[in-house]
Design a protein around this motif. Structure first.
Motif, PDB file in Angstrom:
ATOM      1  N   ASP A 579      -0.919   1.996   4.924  1.00  0.00           N
ATOM      2  CA  ASP A 579       0.326   2.682   5.247  1.00  0.00           C
ATOM      3  C   ASP A 579       1.238   1.808   6.095  1.00  0.00           C
ATOM      4  O   ASP A 579       0.764   1.008   6.920  1.00  0.00           O
ATOM      5  CB  ASP A 579       0.030   3.975   6.009  1.00  0.00           C
ATOM      6  N   PRO A 580       2.571   1.919   5.938  1.00  0.00           N
ATOM      7  CA  PRO A 580       3.506   1.124   6.746  1.00  0.00           C
ATOM      8  C   PRO A 580       3.487   1.540   8.211  1.00  0.00           C
ATOM      9  O   PRO A 580       3.051   2.654   8.545  1.00  0.00           O
ATOM     10  CB  PRO A 580       4.866   1.412   6.091  1.00  0.00           C
ATOM     11  N   LEU A 581       3.987   0.640   9.061  1.00  0.00           N
ATOM     12  CA  LEU A 581       4.123   0.960  10.482  1.00  0.00           C
ATOM     13  C   LEU A 581       5.268   1.938  10.687  1.00  0.00           C
ATOM     14  O   LEU A 581       6.178   2.052   9.870  1.00  0.00           O
ATOM     15  CB  LEU A 581       4.374  -0.326  11.277  1.00  0.00           C
ATOM     16  N   GLY A 582       5.245   2.617  11.839  1.00  0.00           N
ATOM     17  CA  GLY A 582       6.324   3.522  12.163  1.00  0.00           C
ATOM     18  C   GLY A 582       6.179   4.870  11.479  1.00  0.00           C
ATOM     19  O   GLY A 582       5.107   5.276  11.014  1.00  0.00           O
ATOM     20  N   ILE A 587       5.410   8.122   0.053  1.00  0.00           N
ATOM     21  CA  ILE A 587       5.520   6.830  -0.629  1.00  0.00           C
ATOM     22  C   ILE A 587       5.668   7.101  -2.112  1.00  0.00           C
ATOM     23  O   ILE A 587       4.876   7.864  -2.696  1.00  0.00           O
ATOM     24  CB  ILE A 587       4.292   5.943  -0.369  1.00  0.00           C
ATOM     25  N   THR A 588       6.680   6.504  -2.739  1.00  0.00           N
ATOM     26  CA  THR A 588       6.904   6.635  -4.169  1.00  0.00           C
ATOM     27  C   THR A 588       6.275   5.434  -4.864  1.00  0.00           C
ATOM     28  O   THR A 588       6.627   4.282  -4.587  1.00  0.00           O
ATOM     29  CB  THR A 588       8.400   6.705  -4.491  1.00  0.00           C
ATOM     30  N   LYS A 600       4.834  10.627  -6.171  1.00  0.00           N
ATOM     31  CA  LYS A 600       4.846  10.516  -4.721  1.00  0.00           C
ATOM     32  C   LYS A 600       3.449  10.777  -4.170  1.00  0.00           C
ATOM     33  O   LYS A 600       2.728  11.643  -4.655  1.00  0.00           O
ATOM     34  CB  LYS A 600       5.831  11.507  -4.094  1.00  0.00           C
ATOM     35  N   VAL A 601       3.107  10.028  -3.130  1.00  0.00           N
ATOM     36  CA  VAL A 601       1.875  10.227  -2.378  1.00  0.00           C
ATOM     37  C   VAL A 601       2.257  10.335  -0.911  1.00  0.00           C
ATOM     38  O   VAL A 601       3.327   9.865  -0.490  1.00  0.00           O
ATOM     39  CB  VAL A 601       0.882   9.074  -2.602  1.00  0.00           C
ATOM     40  N   THR A 605      -2.963   8.708   1.869  1.00  0.00           N
ATOM     41  CA  THR A 605      -3.384   8.420   0.494  1.00  0.00           C
ATOM     42  C   THR A 605      -3.091   6.949   0.220  1.00  0.00           C
ATOM     43  O   THR A 605      -1.945   6.565   0.064  1.00  0.00           O
ATOM     44  CB  THR A 605      -2.631   9.306  -0.501  1.00  0.00           C
ATOM     45  N   ASN A 606      -4.125   6.132   0.143  1.00  0.00           N
ATOM     46  CA  ASN A 606      -3.951   4.679   0.072  1.00  0.00           C
ATOM     47  C   ASN A 606      -4.521   4.097  -1.210  1.00  0.00           C
ATOM     48  O   ASN A 606      -4.908   2.928  -1.235  1.00  0.00           O
ATOM     49  CB  ASN A 606      -4.623   4.021   1.278  1.00  0.00           C
TER      50      ASN A 606
END
Length: 878
Positions: A579-582, A587-588, A600-601, A605-606
């Motif tokens: 997952d990105p920071l912040g 996420i699409t 979309k997740v 969910t990675n």
């Protein structure tokens, strides 16, 4: 001296003259051998001037004599006579002549006048002169060359000359033998004296003299001498001629009241010819008191005055008078003649006074030059500045003394940064406040306030004040990233800003960050992605601050990290990420060429699984972070390719010494490329490597060419994606050996009746051994030889028999095609006949019977039969 009739010896022979100088001549001769000569007499006599005969006596051994003391420029006759021991004289030798050399002359000036020069010339010794030519020519005037001829004299007067000119004089002395001696010299005529006219007598310590140069005379400069009466010291001056009709010059440093004699003479062109002196007398004026301005001490209510006066002048006292310029009252003080200073008291501050010092002697007095002096002003008291804006400053002040005359106040100010030119102006002496307007915001001003009256100025008051800076105006649409915001702003008008202060914090975080920037821009770093920040900025100049400008800005959303693809097969793979920071909300996930293109997740969910894909196909995957109220993040992209199918049914179609052809099939491949390798077994290196595009059918063929004969090759075929070796299928392989090479150029080296030697060239490529076969009607022989053997010898053969030789190479289990050669052995010695019999036929005949030999070893052409009787020995051939 004996006469010629009585001479018993020969005169000197080969008499010659050499080494002729101005005063001497060398005479040489050769004496007769018999009788002996006791001495020689050498006679010399001049022709024109030196008419006295001179005889020189030398010894009999001498062969030459140098006769000196002669006259320069004279012609002499020389002859020689020899004297024997008995006193007998020979005849005189032949008479010889020689002209002595002219000696140089020296020209001197006997007397020099304005229009004439008397010159003389002389030499260091006697000289014979027939005549003398004197030529002279002026440098400036009278430039025509003139000539005078002088006889029997060594002095000449050159007249008709120009005063002050420089003349080139040449004296040319000519001897009776017409030899010449020259001498040159420069002489200058004296100029006429000048005319002196005093011009200015009124200066105490100097006099100005007017000089009128003489007419019809060349004047280069003037010599001036000054001598004071009753003094021995003489002062000399050198004054250049300025070329005008009257030249003025000043004689300085005279003593007041002194009597001087001033003399002047003109100097001609060559600066050595001086005219006669002209003299005048001059008396210097009396010395007046001189106030020393640099020593005047000025206070608010008093003035100290100093003056200079020569002590030797007899004066009784000094009188100092002074009065205000704007008033009518005059005051005076009498001072002893020995004093040179006075203090004027009880004066008004800021008032201008005229002061005169008089030296008095009875009824006579000499006054100094009047001088205006202004008393000093008191220092102003400037009030602290409390009223100022971004473009104005209000000044307030007061005077320190009530009894003060102020004409005006001088105000000047200059900025430290932008407003650099100094602004100066005056305001009325009655004002006590003033507003400086139209100033630059944020500028630090250095302000000077000074009271002035006449020539006096009060001590300046200097204060410093900074105007309020302008409020920054933020520029919209700043540059933002996931971890930074690049904020920019501008100042609406010209303003001085030393630094900009910035504070910022996020709405979800209580930590306040501070920063500063000297320019109109600032980058806020180490921020968190996906957050909104409150930002405030203001300008600071010195200790002054502007009002704040505020804004809310958002950082960009972070992108998914550590994206990777695992578990790649022909039809599927798995995409994973961190997952990105912040902060973010979803996420699409996007996939080109997939059955489902976008979905979309949510955070946590990675992983995403992709199935039912095409083999050997490239897929582009992207992940984009999203949040309400924020712009989507930049896509995080990765490209993955599914594995291609492995080629099938690889088989060998044909092979030869240097070529192998093979084929394979591929049921489903979108790569369009195959990698084909033919790897040699002996060296383990890739001998043949090529990229080959697939055919339009589902059946593929290829050939490896230029291979090594007899070598074992491993052939591999691999499917590639877009001609990229990093995307390839498992390899399909097969092994095949090329046919061994056939030996070349079999030939016979030697051949006999029972042996033969054969040779061949070594076969190409790789093989295990040679196999040979030797066949005849009686033999069948097999033999193997190593690859290094290229010759073989066959022994114990039958004579005169035909043979066939076959040779092949063997590599593994492969046998090459055989090379063949046919040859016959040579004929041998025939064998013995058998069943040999003798049978009588009649009394004169015998029958001989036999069978042919079993080993003829060739073709029998004849039999030889020998028989021997009791009386003879006979041989016959059948």
């Amino acid at each position: 001296m004996a006469s010629t009739s009585l001479a018993t010896i020969k005169p000197p022979q080969l008499v010659s003259i050499s080494s002729v100088t101005s005063y001497s001549v060398r005479v040489s001769w050769i004496a007769s051998s018999k009788p002996a000569v006791k001495n020689f007499l050498v006679e010399s006599i001049g022709t024109f001037v030196d008419l006295q005969t001179t005889v020189v006596n030398v010894t009999g051994e001498a062969t030459y004599v140098v006769i000196d003391g002669l006259t320069s420029g004279e012609r002499y006759n020389f002859r020689v006579v020899a004297i024997s021991n008995s006193g007998t004289a020979s005849d005189w030798s032949n008479n010889l002549q020689a002209d002595t050399v002219m000696i140089p002359l020296k020209v001197m000036a006997e007397s020099i006048h304005e229009r004439s020069i008397t010159v003389s010339w002389a030499s260091r010794a006697k000289v014979a002169i027939r005549e003398t030519q004197v030529t002279y020519q002026g440098t400036v005037e009278n430039r025509l060359l003139r000539i005078k001829t002088i006889y029997n004299d060594r002095i000449a007067t050159l007249d008709g000359l120009y005063p002050g000119d420089l003349y080139n004089v040449e004296v040319k002395a000519i001897s009776p033998t017409y030899k010449q001696a020259n001498a040159k010299e420069l002489f200058g005529t004296r100029p006429f004296p000048p005319t002196l006219e005093p011009i200015n007598y009124y200066n105490v310590s100097s006099i100005e003299i007017g000089v009128k140069p003489p007419t019809n005379s060349i004047v280069h400069s003037f010599n001036v001498s000054i001598q004071q009466q009753n003094q021995t010291k003489i002062t000399y001056l050198h004054v250049l001629n300025l070329g005008s009709s009257v030249t003025n010059f000043v004689i300085p440093n005279l003593v007041s009241g002194g009597v001087y004699e001033i003399s002047m003479a003109c100097i001609g062109y060559n600066q050595h010819s001086t005219s006669s002196w002209r003299r005048i007398k001059h008396t210097a004026r009396l010395y007046a008191p001189m106030i020393q301005k640099h020593r005047i001490a000025v206070l608010m209510d008093r003035i100290n005055i100093y003056w200079i006066y020569r002590d030797y002048i007899d004066s009784s006292h000094f009188l100092i008078t002074y009065y205000a310029v704007n008033g009518k009252k005059m005051s005076s003080h009498s001072i002893n003649r020995m004093r040179r200073s006075v203090q004027l008291q009880n004066l008004i501050s800021g008032e201008t006074y005229t002061v005169i010092v008089k030296a008095i002697n009875g009824f006579e007095f000499v006054s100094s030059q009047p001088i205006n002096i202004t008393t000093s002003l008191g220092r102003l008291r400037v009030e602290p500045i409390t009223l100022y804006t971004s473009t104005s400053i209000t000044l307030s002040w007061a005077t320190s003394a009530a009894n003060t005359i102020i004409e005006f106040f001088a105000i000047s100010y200059t900025g430290a940064h932008l407003d650099r030119p100094q602004n100066s102006f005056n305001v009325s002496g009655e004002m006590r406040t003033y507003v400086l307007s139209h100033l630059t915001p944020g500028e630090t001003y250095s302000i000077s306030l000074q009271a002035r009256s006449g020539q006096q100025a009060a001590d300046g008051n200097h204060i410093s004040q900074t105007t309020i800076p302008c409020t920054p105006t933020l520029i919209s649409a700043p540059k933002t990233t996931m971890e930074s915001i690049h904020l920019s702003w501008e100042i609406p008008t010209k303003s001085v800003v030393e630094v900009y202060k910035i504070i910022y914090y996020s709405l979800s975080d209580t930590v306040v960050h501070e920063g500063s920037s000297p320019r109109e821009g600032y980058i806020m770093k180490t921020l968190k992605p996906g957050l909104a920040y409150n930002i405030s900025i203001w300008a600071v100049s010195a200790s002054e601050k502007s009002s704040k400008a505020s804004t809310i800005q958002r950082t960009k959303l972070g992108r998914p990290r550590e994206i990777r693809v695992d578990k790649v097969t022909n039809t599927s793979f798995t995409l994973t990420w961190t997952d990105p920071l912040g902060s973010f909300e979803y996420i699409t996930v996007s996939c080109q060429k997939c059955l489902i293109r976008d979905w979309k997740v949510f955070p946590g969910t990675n992983e995403a699984n992709f199935i039912k894909l095409l083999a050997g196909t490239q897929y582009r995957l992207s992940l984009v972070t999203g949040k309400r109220g924020f712009e989507d993040s930049l896509p995080a992209t990765i490209v993955e390719v599914t594995k291609p199918h492995t080629p099938e049914n690889l088989k060998i179609i044909s092979y030869s010494e240097k070529d192998v052809s093979f084929a394979w099939t591929d049921k489903d491949c979108t790569s369009c490329f195959y990698r084909v390798q033919c790897i040699a077994f002996m060296d383990g290196l890739s001998f043949y490597d090529d990229l080959w595009s697939k055919n339009i059918t589902s059946y593929y063929e290829y050939s490896c060419n230029d291979l090594v004969p007899g070598e074992l090759y491993t052939i591999t075929v691999t499917s590639l994606i877009n001609n990229d070796l990093s995307f390839r299928s498992p390899s399909l392989f097969i092994q095949q050996r090329t046919e061994p090479a056939i030996p070349n150029k079999i030939h016979i080296l030697t051949r006999t009746s029972q042996s033969v030697t054969l040779a061949w060239e070594k076969a190409e490529g790789i093989f295990d051994y040679y196999t040979t076969k030797l066949v005849s009607s009686k033999h069948y022989l097999l033999a193997n030889y190593s690859p290094e053997v290229t010759t073989v010898e066959g022994r114990n053969l039958d004579p005169f028999l035909g043979y066939d030789f076959y040779i092949s190479t063997v590599s593994g289990q492969l046998l090459s095609e055989a090379r063949h050669i046919h040859f016959n052995t040579k004929e041998g010695r025939p064998g013995q006949v058998s069943e040999f019999k003798l049978m009588p036929v009649n009394p004169t005949k015998i029958s001989v019977q036999f069978k042919q030999p079993s080993n003829s070893n060739g073709k029998i052409l004849a039999y030889r039969i020998s028989y021997q009787g009791s009386a003879s020995n006979v041989s016959i051939f059948l």
